[in-house]
Design a protein around this motif. Structure first.
Motif, PDB file in Angstrom:
ATOM      1  N   ILE A 124     -11.835  68.728 117.745  1.00  0.00           N
ATOM      2  CA  ILE A 124     -10.538  69.155 118.268  1.00  0.00           C
ATOM      3  C   ILE A 124     -10.778  70.382 119.142  1.00  0.00           C
ATOM      4  O   ILE A 124     -11.187  71.431 118.652  1.00  0.00           O
ATOM      5  N   SER A 128      -7.870  79.592 110.129  1.00  0.00           N
ATOM      6  CA  SER A 128      -9.265  79.326 110.434  1.00  0.00           C
ATOM      7  C   SER A 128      -9.710  80.253 111.561  1.00  0.00           C
ATOM      8  O   SER A 128      -9.113  81.309 111.762  1.00  0.00           O
ATOM      9  N   ASN A 167     -14.676  64.046 114.885  1.00  0.00           N
ATOM     10  CA  ASN A 167     -13.373  64.653 114.582  1.00  0.00           C
ATOM     11  C   ASN A 167     -13.093  65.888 115.430  1.00  0.00           C
ATOM     12  O   ASN A 167     -12.238  66.699 115.088  1.00  0.00           O
ATOM     13  N   LEU A 206      -4.044  72.286 120.980  1.00  0.00           N
ATOM     14  CA  LEU A 206      -5.106  71.551 120.308  1.00  0.00           C
ATOM     15  C   LEU A 206      -5.100  70.125 120.833  1.00  0.00           C
ATOM     16  O   LEU A 206      -4.057  69.471 120.859  1.00  0.00           O
ATOM     17  N   ARG A 239      -7.538  66.356 120.890  1.00  0.00           N
ATOM     18  CA  ARG A 239      -8.706  65.623 120.398  1.00  0.00           C
ATOM     19  C   ARG A 239      -9.682  65.434 121.550  1.00  0.00           C
ATOM     20  O   ARG A 239      -9.279  65.261 122.699  1.00  0.00           O
ATOM     21  N   ASP A 279     -13.521  72.223 109.011  1.00  0.00           N
ATOM     22  CA  ASP A 279     -12.072  72.241 108.809  1.00  0.00           C
ATOM     23  C   ASP A 279     -11.330  71.114 109.521  1.00  0.00           C
ATOM     24  O   ASP A 279     -10.121  70.974 109.335  1.00  0.00           O
ATOM     25  N   ASN A 280     -11.990  70.314 110.355  1.00  0.00           N
ATOM     26  CA  ASN A 280     -11.241  69.478 111.291  1.00  0.00           C
ATOM     27  C   ASN A 280     -10.906  68.057 110.848  1.00  0.00           C
ATOM     28  O   ASN A 280     -10.133  67.382 111.518  1.00  0.00           O
ATOM     29  N   GLU A 296     -15.972  72.395 112.542  1.00  0.00           N
ATOM     30  CA  GLU A 296     -16.246  71.062 112.007  1.00  0.00           C
ATOM     31  C   GLU A 296     -15.922  70.965 110.519  1.00  0.00           C
ATOM     32  O   GLU A 296     -15.407  69.947 110.057  1.00  0.00           O
ATOM     33  N   PHE A 355      -7.072  67.510 110.146  1.00  0.00           N
ATOM     34  CA  PHE A 355      -6.329  67.752 111.384  1.00  0.00           C
ATOM     35  C   PHE A 355      -6.552  66.612 112.381  1.00  0.00           C
ATOM     36  O   PHE A 355      -5.628  66.173 113.054  1.00  0.00           O
ATOM     37  N   ALA A 356      -7.789  66.120 112.480  1.00  0.00           N
ATOM     38  CA  ALA A 356      -8.094  65.006 113.382  1.00  0.00           C
ATOM     39  C   ALA A 356      -7.319  63.756 112.955  1.00  0.00           C
ATOM     40  O   ALA A 356      -6.769  63.040 113.794  1.00  0.00           O
ATOM     41  N   TYR A 391     -13.426  75.285 119.620  1.00  0.00           N
ATOM     42  CA  TYR A 391     -13.087  74.147 118.776  1.00  0.00           C
ATOM     43  C   TYR A 391     -12.583  74.595 117.410  1.00  0.00           C
ATOM     44  O   TYR A 391     -12.919  75.688 116.937  1.00  0.00           O
ATOM     45  N   VAL A 392     -11.842  73.705 116.759  1.00  0.00           N
ATOM     46  CA  VAL A 392     -11.559  73.877 115.335  1.00  0.00           C
ATOM     47  C   VAL A 392     -12.905  73.637 114.646  1.00  0.00           C
ATOM     48  O   VAL A 392     -13.596  72.659 114.968  1.00  0.00           O
TER      49      VAL A 392
END
Length: 130
Positions: free
Chosen positions: A74, A37, A72, A62, A64, A91-92, A89, A95-96, A86-87
């Motif tokens: 990260i 990403s 979500n 990473l 939260r 893609d997260n 939105e 992962f969250a 941030y990661v």
């Protein structure tokens, strides 16, 4: 045999005490590549100097974040624990959920591209398996 076992146990105890338990477990961990990403939000950083400090190959943290705009969220931190972004939105979500279930994730910078005042940071995201 009993004498050798006590030597082994005392070696483990001293190793854990001197270097910390994380160093003792380090050989037992592996990283599982999950996704490629990029870092979002780099143009909104309060401290832009972090973009000059990071480089390709750096390991990123990473964590939260309690965020009113994205449940979500990260946050991505530099090796010096400075906010990088941030990661994204989009893609997260997965992962969250993994992180909320107690899984540890990390990232590695795979590329940095500067376009004027914008910096695009490509990352690979990993599950840290113990």
């Amino acid at each position: 045999m009993a004498n050798e076992l006590s030597k082994f146990e005392s070696g483990l105890v001293s190793k854990a005490t001197e270097d910390g338990i994380g160093e003792l477990l380090k050989p037992l961990t592996r990283e599982i590549h999950l996704f490629d990403s990029f870092v979002s939000g780099t143009s909104h950083l309060a401290d832009q100097s972090v973009l000059d400090e990071i480089k390709e190959g750096d390991r990123l943290f990473l964590i939260r974040e309690d965020n009113k705009f994205d449940s979500n969220a990260i946050m991505i931190l530099s090796p010096a624990k400075k906010k990088v972004g941030y990661v994204p939105e989009k893609d997260n979500v997965v992962f969250a959920r993994l992180m909320d279930a107690g899984k540890k994730l990390s990232a590695k910078i795979t590329g940095i591209e500067k376009k004027g005042s914008f910096t695009k940071i490509a990352v690979s995201i990993y599950l840290v398996d113990f």
